[in-house]
Scaffold this active site. Structure first.
Site, PDB file in Angstrom:
ATOM      1  N   TYR A  82       0.786  -1.035  -0.334  1.00 19.19           N
ATOM      2  CA  TYR A  82      -0.294   0.015   0.138  1.00 19.19           C
ATOM      3  C   TYR A  82       0.424   1.284  -0.372  1.00 19.19           C
ATOM      4  CZ  TYR A  82      -3.833  -2.965   1.091  1.00 19.19           C
ATOM      5  OH  TYR A  82      -4.514  -4.401   1.473  1.00 19.19           O
ATOM      6  N   ASN A  85     -19.837   3.563   9.209  1.00 20.95           N
ATOM      7  CA  ASN A  85     -18.977   2.900   9.012  1.00 20.95           C
ATOM      8  C   ASN A  85     -19.214   1.944  10.769  1.00 20.95           C
ATOM      9  OD1 ASN A  85     -18.725   2.858   6.668  1.00 20.95           O
ATOM     10  ND2 ASN A  85     -16.251   2.757   6.694  1.00 20.95           N
ATOM     11  N   ILE A 112     -12.810  -5.103   7.386  1.00 21.68           N
ATOM     12  CA  ILE A 112     -11.910  -3.680   7.076  1.00 21.68           C
ATOM     13  C   ILE A 112     -12.492  -2.903   6.074  1.00 21.68           C
ATOM     14  CG2 ILE A 112      -9.893  -4.018   9.068  1.00 21.68           C
ATOM     15  CD1 ILE A 112      -9.331  -5.544   5.483  1.00 21.68           C
ATOM     16  N   LYS A 143     -12.615   0.388   4.016  1.00 18.10           N
ATOM     17  CA  LYS A 143     -11.422   1.550   3.579  1.00 18.10           C
ATOM     18  C   LYS A 143     -12.258   2.929   3.637  1.00 18.10           C
ATOM     19  CE  LYS A 143     -11.025   1.062  -1.112  1.00 18.10           C
ATOM     20  NZ  LYS A 143     -10.800   2.262  -1.447  1.00 18.10           N
TER      21      LYS A 143
END
Length: 266
Positions: free
Chosen positions: A41, A231, A219, A221
């Site tokens: 990443y 979220n 998870i 993003k």
């Protein structure tokens, strides 16, 4: 099996230094306790800055990163993990994954390095990502340490029933990336209907559906603090059996992350 927060923060594609650090810090201040990154990443340093900025003790943060394909030879696993620690500004990791079982991945060469890191306390848990059931079998046979988590694409349009069953049988976490199918869940009637019933968004319902599954964490993003909050609020949505069954019954199936050299394409 240790508990893993059901809703964590994914950081894929967040490579703006200030934005990434600010989102990680804001998430932790909001109550998130699971942060996921990866060598590939190219943002481990920014994630580390965000953790340092937040008024949250390091030991309260479950931090995971992943070893990229180029670093899966035994000695490269050890060296690159130390580099990840330096970039993240931490002494140890809560979880280290094999990112993809391809290219330089060789279970007999790669996984003993994970065992070494586990034995010396550099990592608390071993994980794998994007594995097939056969590859999971081989990893379990090769590792001394238990597999703590298997990270895969998972959402209402790719429900991963076989891998869910495998996770339950072998008592490890299934960690869902792309948990809202990059927005495609908004197109699904069943999800929209459940969302309307709960006065929630389709994104929240998809995350709540994942959180309702045994041994599953998600998870999502985001680079927006508003979406961070939305979220996180998904944890409070209590789907009933009818809601879960409606989403379980979605017949449409779509894989978002599907490279030609993915294990399931071989």
């Amino acid at each position: 099996m240790d508990e893993l927060p059901r809703i964590g923060l994914g950081t894929y594609d967040n490579t703006d230094p200030e934005q990434c650090a600010d989102v990680v810090a804001a998430a932790l201040e909001m109550g998130y306790r699971h942060v996921d990154t990866a060598q590939e990443y190219d943002n481990e340093a920014y994630v580390g800055e965000g953790i340092a900025q937040a008024n949250v003790d390091r030991e309260d943060v479950f931090l995971a990163t992943k070893v990229w394909d180029d670093n899966l030879a035994h000695d490269d696993v050890l060296a690159s993990t130390n580099e990840s620690l330096d970039r993240l500004g931490v002494d140890s990791l809560d979880l280290l994954y094999v990112h993809w079982p391809r290219d330089t991945y060789d279970a007999e060469d790669t996984l003993p390095a994970f065992d070494e890191l586990y034995d010396e306390g550099t990592i608390d848990h071993v994980g794998v990502s994007n594995f097939t059931p056969d590859q999971l079998d081989t990893a379990r046979e090769t590792l001394d340490a238990p597999i703590f988590a298997h990270q895969v694409e998972m959402h209402p349009l790719l429900q991963q029933e076989e891998l869910q069953e495998y996770a339950r049988e072998h008592d490890h976490w299934l960690v869902a990336y792309s948990p809202v199918a990059r927005g495609k869940v908004t197109e699904v009637d069943e999800i929209r209907e459940v969302a309307e019933k709960h006065d929630a968004t389709p994104y929240q319902v998809s995350l709540a559906w994942l959180a309702a599954k045994e041994n599953v964490a998600a998870i999502p993003k985001t680079s927006s603090e508003e979406h961070l909050q939305d979220n996180f609020e998904a944890r409070k949505i209590d789907l009933d059996d009818e809601d879960v069954a409606a989403i379980d019954g979605i017949e449409r199936e779509e894989r978002i992350v599907d490279p030609d050299d993915a294990p399931w394409n071989q």
